[in-house]
Design a protein around this motif. Structure first.
Motif, PDB file in Angstrom:
ATOM      1  N   THR A 296      -2.634 -67.361 -59.320  1.00  0.00           N
ATOM      2  CA  THR A 296      -3.078 -67.252 -57.849  1.00  0.00           C
ATOM      3  C   THR A 296      -4.505 -66.719 -57.851  1.00  0.00           C
ATOM      4  O   THR A 296      -5.417 -66.969 -57.208  1.00  0.00           O
ATOM      5  N   TYR A 299      -6.900 -69.642 -59.004  1.00  0.00           N
ATOM      6  CA  TYR A 299      -7.205 -70.614 -57.688  1.00  0.00           C
ATOM      7  C   TYR A 299      -8.093 -69.855 -56.801  1.00  0.00           C
ATOM      8  O   TYR A 299      -8.570 -70.575 -56.138  1.00  0.00           O
ATOM      9  N   SER A 300      -7.774 -68.728 -56.509  1.00  0.00           N
ATOM     10  CA  SER A 300      -8.675 -67.950 -55.423  1.00  0.00           C
ATOM     11  C   SER A 300      -9.856 -68.050 -55.940  1.00  0.00           C
ATOM     12  O   SER A 300     -11.103 -68.338 -55.046  1.00  0.00           O
ATOM     13  N   PHE A 398      -1.668 -74.634 -53.681  1.00  0.00           N
ATOM     14  CA  PHE A 398      -2.260 -73.525 -53.473  1.00  0.00           C
ATOM     15  C   PHE A 398      -2.734 -73.472 -51.937  1.00  0.00           C
ATOM     16  O   PHE A 398      -2.850 -72.412 -51.160  1.00  0.00           O
ATOM     17  N   PHE A 444       2.613 -68.841 -55.414  1.00  0.00           N
ATOM     18  CA  PHE A 444       1.195 -68.753 -54.680  1.00  0.00           C
ATOM     19  C   PHE A 444       1.208 -67.540 -53.740  1.00  0.00           C
ATOM     20  O   PHE A 444       0.303 -66.926 -53.548  1.00  0.00           O
ATOM     21  N   GLY A 447       1.460 -64.268 -54.757  1.00  0.00           N
ATOM     22  CA  GLY A 447       0.242 -63.897 -55.531  1.00  0.00           C
ATOM     23  C   GLY A 447      -0.703 -63.422 -54.485  1.00  0.00           C
ATOM     24  O   GLY A 447      -1.704 -62.740 -54.721  1.00  0.00           O
ATOM     25  N   LEU A 448      -0.845 -64.415 -53.501  1.00  0.00           N
ATOM     26  CA  LEU A 448      -1.788 -64.051 -52.312  1.00  0.00           C
ATOM     27  C   LEU A 448      -1.333 -62.751 -51.470  1.00  0.00           C
ATOM     28  O   LEU A 448      -2.297 -62.275 -50.820  1.00  0.00           O
ATOM     29  N   ASN A 453      -6.353 -60.440 -54.307  1.00  0.00           N
ATOM     30  CA  ASN A 453      -6.717 -61.645 -53.366  1.00  0.00           C
ATOM     31  C   ASN A 453      -6.784 -61.789 -52.219  1.00  0.00           C
ATOM     32  O   ASN A 453      -7.398 -62.644 -51.729  1.00  0.00           O
ATOM     33  N   GLU A 493       3.086 -62.885 -60.868  1.00  0.00           N
ATOM     34  CA  GLU A 493       1.912 -63.242 -60.104  1.00  0.00           C
ATOM     35  C   GLU A 493       1.418 -62.169 -59.194  1.00  0.00           C
ATOM     36  O   GLU A 493       0.298 -61.946 -58.751  1.00  0.00           O
TER      37      GLU A 493
END
Length: 757
Positions: A296, A299-300, A398, A444, A447-448, A453, A493
């Motif tokens: 995460t 990709y962020s 994502f 994801f 993770g967000l 993030n 994550e």
């Protein structure tokens, strides 16, 4: 063909981004055969498995050699099916094969290479074509080739991307077409070409993601290969090739090695490019953020880097990440909606109408495909109709997660009382998926929820009140659910490594049996043992101090064990056993399923494993498994299906074996495929449970006379046999012409040296 294949794009199709294939191509790890369970797992899980086994086993084959038979193979290889997860390099392999052929370097026995992608074929799927007109549509230069010459020339048809096909291939009920000038639907045309009814001299190469490969029947395929991406050494080679600055490449390589998930994902060339893009930007600018440790995080940062590049290209300047995201928020959320809606349907290719349904103006999408192509790109125009896709499935997942998270914070979805309640419901829904297609989306989403993030993507995600308190509630929920290994990944994550640390301490402990393991710890332990390069000598679930459910969580470790004993089975565990026996390579050599009611489905799975060429099982114990007469016939048929590695077979206390089952078993003993050293049909002195009579003794005598070199130990105790019933068998013990060393038959009151030596 040379012009078509000599240049490629790596994650981008913007002007000036095309690169000579030969300057960046790194040989991929391609093996013959296919990993078990590839059709029933999320592709990230398949990649995790591949990252382990490619470092241990298998001899890779070059893509140029896929139609060349190995020394132990007989007959020509006409149809090859190549599997591989999204972005692993299947299309690059196809292009490299074609380019080297066009340049006269490889496979010069092939006269014509016809390269077709399913995304191209989709655009004419409603049309009627003959093989000749199909060739003319996609390769106009072949119009000079007379139809009658097609059978004389050696043609290779490459169909790239079966997973993107919107055709319906029916191999069971299909019109036969054998004339290259006969018109039919594309479905019928391709089916006949693959089956060999049409142009049987032609070679056929099909590439596919694993989940779609089932569309081609195994009977139509001469060779199955699997592209497993980069090995660890090739990952390093990629970064060293990409950066001339040795210090920069070394820092990047060192960093990805610190994160198991990032290192595994770098087996995919596209993810190597994503990683390189992010880390180059962070290490060569004055950014002070911590380097990404989770997927995460990566990709962020990737979304942030690419949006900055797009804005810089258009002369826009935004000072903060939050402002940057707010400026691009509308388009990114539309892309997120497109990603989510089609992820649910399993689509990775989109057309203009798909964009419009999500409120995306084509020109908006082109801004992101023409410049910010790393996020979303437009494929080359085919018949003037654009086809769209995300650069990689994980980017689609994502952006889908970003959209779903935004919907929650803006209350555009079903109202949940809190984020931890929302994520719990999402996790529960994902667990109902048979193939785990929502696993990465869920990772994801968790993770967000992490504060770092949220801060990075605040313009997209919205705000969550009391983030730290909420995060702890989410973590607690995950530990309570603890159903499968994806929960362990979700914890990672969220930067919660407590379970990982607990397992590390457990593995170092000398008194493991005394330490109580929770169910989530069992899931984590199973994952770590499965990913270990060291094969477990024995999996004995009694040695783990946990609940019955916890032991069941540990059972998948059978795939990475030599010996499995004392297990309580459920239906899914029989599938695990089959998978362990089919694995390439299979480590399982000693299997004890005693005292389990396996049932018809369990026997079916077990036999599927025993019949597999990869099976190397030496010891099989099925004491008191309550198998039916039909089960015995199925089991013995499986043992006879191929050369057996068995040296011991224990069938004690199975009352349904009887004389009929013994007769079938004796047929196996007579077989040249049998190298069995020990056959115990009963080791219990308490029950005469196999119900064998003098008829069975006669069958065994006949089998030993027919094939005397195999059986060295025979236990017939507990079957109420008379001394006269086993007399001939006793003589075999004494005779130097037979290998039988030990005969046990308590019921004949004979335990002397004449029966046991």
């Amino acid at each position: 063909m040379k012009r078509r294949c000599e240049c490629v794009t790596e994650g981008s199709d913007e002007k000036g981004s095309r690169t000579l294939l030969n300057t960046i191509y790194t040989d991929l790890y391609i093996t013959e055969g296919q990993s078990e369970e590839v059709n029933t797992q999320h592709e990230v899980k398949q990649l995790e498995r591949a990252s382990k086994i490619q470092n241990l086993h298998d001899t890779p084959i070059r893509c140029h050699d896929i139609f060349k038979a190995l020394p132990d193979q007989h007959g020509p290889i006409r149809v090859v099916l190549t599997n591989g997860v999204a972005g692993v390099g299947k299309t690059f392999s196809v292009q490299k094969f074609t380019l080297d052929w066009a340049e006269g370097l490889e496979n010069q026995d092939i006269s014509v290479v016809v390269l077709l992608s399913f995304r191209e074929l989709n655009l004419i799927r409603g049309e009627q074509h003959s093989l000749v007109t199909l060739l003319h549509v996609f390769h106009p230069t072949l119009q000079k080739l007379p139809a009658e010459n097609l059978a004389v020339c050696k043609l290779l048809f490459i169909f790239d991307g079966l997973d993107e096909s919107r055709l319906s291939l029916d191999f069971n009920d299909c019109q036969i077409v054998s004339d290259v000038t006969q018109k039919s639907s594309l479905n019928v045309l391709l089916t006949n070409l693959i089956k060999g009814n049409l142009l049987p001299s032609a070679l056929v190469w099909i590439t596919s993601r694993p989940a779609a490969a089932y569309q081609i029947p195994p009977s139509c395929v001469a060779r199955v290969t699997e592209v497993r991406g980069f090995t660890d050494a090739q990952k390093e080679e990629y970064f060293k090739k990409r950066f001339s600055d040795e210090e920069l490449s070394s820092r990047i390589i060192s960093h990805i090695k610190t994160s198991k998930s990032l290192h595994i994902m770098c087996g995919i060339p596209v993810f190597c490019w994503i990683t390189a893009t992010v880390l180059e930007n962070m290490l060569t600018t004055e950014q002070r953020e911590e380097l990404p440790k989770t997927m995460t995080d990566m990709y962020s940062q990737f979304l942030l880097v690419q949006t900055k590049r797009k804005n810089k290209y258009h002369g826009q300047h935004v000072s903060s990440p939050q402002g940057l995201m707010e400026a691009d928020r509308e388009v990114l959320l539309k892309l997120g909606r497109l990603a989510f809606e089609h992820l649910k349907k399993g689509n990775i290719m989109f057309y203009q109408e798909d964009l419009e349904q999500c409120g995306l103006d084509v020109t908006e999408a082109l801004v992101y495909s023409g410049v910010c192509t790393e996020i979303f790109k437009r494929e080359s125009l085919i018949f003037q109709k654009p086809v769209y896709c995300f650069v990689h499935l994980s980017i689609q997942e994502f952006l889908a997660a970003v959209y779903v998270f935004h919907c929650f914070t803006s209350k555009n979805t079903v109202v949940f009382s809190s984020l931890h309640h929302f994520l719990k419901r999402v996790m529960e829904k994902s667990l109902k998926s048979k193939n785990g297609h929502l696993d990465l989306l869920v990772r994801f989403l968790h993770g967000l929820s992490v504060e770092s993030n949220q801060r990075l993507l605040e313009g997209l995600l919205g705000q969550i009140e009391d983030s730290k308190k909420t995060t702890q509630k989410v973590i607690n929920n995950l530990k309570e659910i603890s159903v499968n290994i994806n929960i362990f990944h979700c914890l990672m994550e969220m930067n919660d490594i407590s379970v990982y640390q607990e397992i590390q301490e457990f593995l170092k402990s000398e008194n493991r049996s005394e330490k109580r393991l929770s169910e989530i710890q069992c899931s984590a332990l199973a994952y770590m043992l499965l990913m270990s390069e060291e094969v477990l000598d024995e999996l004995d679930l009694r040695k783990y101090n946990t609940t019955k459910e916890g032991r069941w969580r540990l059972f998948p470790v059978a795939r990475n064990s030599k010996n499995v004993v004392h297990c309580e089975l459920s239906k899914p565990h029989c599938e695990v056993i089959a998978s362990a026996l089919k694995s390439n390579p299979s480590h399982l050599m000693d299997l004890d399923l005693s005292w389990n009611k396996i049932g018809d489905s369990g026997v079916k799975h077990l036999c599927a494993g025993l019949e597999n060429p990869n099976c190397r099982l030496e010891i099989l114990r099925l004491v008191k498994c309550r198998l039916s007469e039909n089960n015995w016939a199925t089991l013995i048929s499986a043992l006879q299906s191929k050369p057996s590695y068995l040296i011991e077979l224990d069938l004690s206390e199975n009352e349904a074996l009887k004389d009929a089952g013994a007769k079938e078993l004796c047929a196996f003993l007579k077989s040249s495929l049998c190298r069995l050293n020990t056959l115990r049909s009963d080791i219990s002195f308490q029950l005469r449970s196999c119900r064998l009579s003098e008829i069975s003794c006669g069958s065994l005598v006949s089998a030993l006379k027919s094939n005397p070199s195999h059986l060295i130990e025979l236990d017939l105790s507990g079957n109420n046999l008379k001394e006269s019933d086993v007399q001939q068998l006793k003589e075999f013990v004494k005779s130097p012409d037979y290998k039988l060393e030990t005969l046990r038959s308590v019921d004949c009151n004979c335990e002397s040296n004449c029966c046991q030596q």
